[in-house]
Design a protein around this motif. Structure first.
Motif, short mmCIF file in Angstrom:
data_model
loop_
_atom_site.label_atom_id
_atom_site.label_comp_id
_atom_site.label_asym_id
_atom_site.label_seq_id
_atom_site.Cartn_x
_atom_site.Cartn_y
_atom_site.Cartn_z
N LYS A 104 11.43 -3.54 0.76
CA LYS A 104 10.89 -3.32 2.10
C LYS A 104 10.68 -1.82 2.48
O LYS A 104 9.89 -1.40 3.14
CB LYS A 104 11.34 -4.19 3.17
CG LYS A 104 10.96 -5.67 3.05
CD LYS A 104 11.93 -6.27 4.24
CE LYS A 104 11.86 -8.02 4.10
NZ LYS A 104 12.20 -8.62 5.26
N ARG A 105 11.75 -1.07 1.85
CA ARG A 105 11.70 0.18 2.15
C ARG A 105 10.87 1.06 1.37
O ARG A 105 10.26 2.32 1.54
CB ARG A 105 13.07 1.03 2.11
CG ARG A 105 14.09 0.21 3.06
CD ARG A 105 15.47 1.14 3.10
NE ARG A 105 16.45 0.53 3.66
CZ ARG A 105 17.38 0.17 3.03
NH1 ARG A 105 17.49 0.21 1.95
NH2 ARG A 105 18.32 -0.61 3.94
N THR A 106 10.59 0.57 0.21
CA THR A 106 9.78 1.19 -1.10
C THR A 106 8.37 0.69 -1.27
O THR A 106 7.48 1.40 -1.82
CB THR A 106 10.69 1.22 -2.14
OG1 THR A 106 10.77 -0.33 -2.57
CG2 THR A 106 11.97 1.86 -2.14
N ILE A 107 7.96 -0.60 -0.82
CA ILE A 107 6.95 -1.17 -1.21
C ILE A 107 5.72 -0.63 -0.35
O ILE A 107 4.65 -0.62 -0.94
CB ILE A 107 7.00 -2.58 -1.29
CG1 ILE A 107 5.82 -3.44 -2.10
CG2 ILE A 107 6.86 -3.19 0.11
CD1 ILE A 107 6.21 -4.97 -2.36
N ALA A 159 7.79 -7.94 -8.13
CA ALA A 159 7.67 -7.36 -6.69
C ALA A 159 6.57 -6.13 -6.96
O ALA A 159 5.55 -6.03 -6.40
CB ALA A 159 8.61 -7.00 -5.94
N LEU A 160 6.79 -5.30 -7.83
CA LEU A 160 6.19 -4.06 -7.99
C LEU A 160 4.80 -4.35 -8.63
O LEU A 160 3.94 -3.60 -8.59
CB LEU A 160 6.94 -2.95 -8.74
CG LEU A 160 8.04 -2.34 -7.94
CD1 LEU A 160 8.97 -1.45 -9.08
CD2 LEU A 160 7.66 -1.78 -6.70
N ASN A 161 4.92 -5.48 -9.75
CA ASN A 161 3.71 -5.80 -10.39
C ASN A 161 2.72 -6.44 -9.38
O ASN A 161 1.55 -6.19 -9.31
CB ASN A 161 3.85 -6.88 -11.48
CG ASN A 161 4.34 -6.16 -12.71
OD1 ASN A 161 4.25 -5.02 -13.04
ND2 ASN A 161 4.70 -7.14 -13.73
N ALA A 162 3.44 -7.20 -8.40
CA ALA A 162 2.37 -7.77 -7.33
C ALA A 162 1.87 -6.65 -6.69
O ALA A 162 0.62 -6.80 -6.09
CB ALA A 162 3.21 -8.57 -6.57
N ARG A 163 2.71 -5.58 -6.10
CA ARG A 163 1.85 -4.57 -5.30
C ARG A 163 0.86 -4.05 -6.02
O ARG A 163 0.07 -3.69 -5.37
CB ARG A 163 2.96 -3.75 -5.02
CG ARG A 163 2.63 -2.58 -4.26
CD ARG A 163 3.56 -1.25 -4.21
NE ARG A 163 3.52 -0.95 -5.88
CZ ARG A 163 4.44 0.19 -6.29
NH1 ARG A 163 5.14 0.82 -5.08
NH2 ARG A 163 4.48 0.76 -7.53
#
Length: 516
Positions: free
Chosen positions: A224-227, A259-263
């Motif tokens: 949540k801090r990085t996305i 999560a990063l792929n989803a972002r």
């Protein structure tokens, strides 16, 4: 001595109880007899088949050649398929083409030449072979990758060692920056090989008894801090959850990768759902859909409402170095690492995606068996309850994926229901408007055409208010189908589902209909 009437009765009994389809034709290709299995396979009534050309059971290209094959055999006696089994393609009444194995024999009855074809549907076998081939391909790539990574690590050891020796022996101020850059690049190479070893399932995992909720909650706090503020993260953690044996560090890495792929797939903003639940795979249908052994698992699902993936991208998603983000610096190792970690942990990964609607990854980890408090002995397995059965009610199955549609027909018939089917929402709506006698509509949510599952359900609610609807989706939640939603609430059964879940949902809806 057996009389003719008895012979005919025996022949009729053999054809009717045969599991495989049987079709009898004359030398012109006219169908003289066919059994019930043939009618089911090709989705015709027997009366529609008798007296017609066998070409009606073939794709057009093969049908055009068939008459020539038969004439050539009759003239020359050359056997291209007679007395020889061969894999060919058949065509159903709805125009769909499917693989089958055909064996043809011939005989003469009262001077008339007849041909007997025995046909076996290969759809499920082909699907299993494709799944096995995909698994074997990834295994082969993994073995090759592991060997390369091992050899590359040896090279990196020599490179790093020599660079450090140069550094220690008093390199001058012009040489030190070069040595430092070279060492950093070597360390990046070492990190790369570490990730390759995870995919190859040769990494040294350190599994501990873990609660997925705790591990995921900690990881999501970091995410949540990085996305970024434009991305919403929702969670759906089951209250009761089995423990699993996994490496916490690798789990955190896998969740971060997904999560990063989803972002990246969601572009400027979107919604990510992380859900965890116990899953029991205890019937052949669900094992076939997930390609894993029956048993108790804990499923971690990560779903987004991003761009989705093409069929080719889904097929190759877990291969190392395959990426759709090369221009943005993607390495193609993220999903390969996730796959290798889950498989090395004894689990399996599933992927469901639709272009324009998002993707959903399911990570299945074997549940740790519970011990009894009294003696530490594993409890006895609970006998699985038989799912409730129907009473011949008719279910209209609406599914655009041919393999899933065929499987759904089998599942629902096995539960004691009659079935009709349509390849999309538009066709299903036409059937209902034409007066199809249906008790319940079981429809996929995302389909091509004018009407998706929600649209079809909304029309049914408005025009056929007594007709019940059960929707099904491969996504973990309708967070990714918010754009499709209507004001009316409809039940959604999430894929993959157990036979017992399907049975209970159908019975609950039909019971509600019966109660008015």
């Amino acid at each position: 001595m057996v009389d003719t009437a008895t012979d005919v009765a025996i022949l009729h009994a053999i054809m009717e109880v045969a599991v495989d389809a049987m079709v009898v034709s004359d030398q012109t290709g006219k169908i003289l007899r066919a059994n019930a299995a043939a009618a089911r396979m090709f989705q015709f009534d027997l009366t529609e088949m008798l007296g017609q050309s066998v070409n009606m059971l073939m794709p057009e290209a093969l049908g055009m050649l068939h008459d020539g094959f038969m004439a050539h055999h009759i003239k020359t006696g050359e056997k291209r398929i007679i007395d020889i089994g061969r894999d060919v393609e058949g065509q159903r009444k709805d125009g769909s083409v499917f693989p089958l194995h055909l064996s043809v024999g011939h005989s003469q009855v009262e001077g008339t030449r007849i041909f007997i074809g025995i046909l076996h549907d290969l759809t499920n076998r082909k699907a299993t072979e494709e799944a096995l081939a995909r698994s074997q391909r990834l295994d082969a790539i993994g073995k090759m990758t592991g060997g390369i990574a091992h050899d590359f690590n040896n090279l990196l050891t020599v490179i790093v060692g020599n660079l450090e020796l140069l550094e220690m022996r008093g390199a001058d101020e012009h040489q030190m920056p070069l040595i430092k850059d070279a060492l950093e690049s070597a360390e990046m190479g070492a990190d790369l090989t570490t990730r390759l070893m995870v995919f190859a399932r040769r990494s040294n995992l350190k599994p501990v008894r873990s609660d997925l909720r705790e591990l995921c909650a900690k990881t999501l706090t970091l995410l949540k801090r990085t996305i970024g503020a434009t991305y919403r993260i929702k969670t759906d953690f089951a209250a009761e959850l089995d423990m699993v044996m996994i490496d916490p560090v690798q789990l955190q890495s896998a969740l971060m990768n997904l999560a990063l792929n989803a972002r990246d797939a969601m572009g400027a903003g979107g919604e990510l759902l992380v859900s965890i639940a116990n899953v029991t795979i205890d019937d052949s249908y669900m094992a076939q859909e997930t390609d894993i052994q029956p048993g108790n698992y804990v499923r971690l699902s990560v779903s987004d409402d991003g761009a989705g993936m093409s069929l080719e991208a889904q097929r190759r998603a877990f291969e190392p170095f395959f990426t759709t983000k090369a221009e943005n610096g993607g390495t193609g190792l993220g999903l390969a690492m996730v796959y290798g970690f889950v498989r090395q942990s004894g689990g399996h990964v599933t992927l469901y995606s639709e272009l324009g609607l998002g993707s959903s990854f399911g990570l299945y980890f074997p549940a740790v068996e519970h011990e009894t408090e009294a003696d530490g002995v594993y409890p006895k397995a609970v006998k699985r309850q038989e799912p409730p059965r129907g009473n011949g009610e008719t279910i209209l199955i609406v599914e655009d994926n041919e393999r899933v549609r065929k499987l759904s027909i089998e599942r629902i018939r096995d539960l004691g229901f009659a079935t009709l089917h349509a390849e999309n929402g538009d066709r299903a709506y036409e059937m209902l408007k034409a007066g199809a006698d249906v008790d319940l509509v079981f429809s996929d949510l995302v389909m091509p055409g004018t009407l998706n599952g929600y649209d079809l359900a909304a029309k049914i609610a408005a025009e056929f208010p007594k007709l019940k609807v059960l929707l099904t989706s491969g996504y973990a939640s309708d967070v990714i189908t918010g754009d499709l939603a209507h004001d009316i609430h409809f039940d959604i059964l999430h894929k993959p589902y157990r036979q017992s879940e399907l049975a209970q949902r159908l019975q609950a809806l039909l019971a509600g209909s019966a109660d008015g």
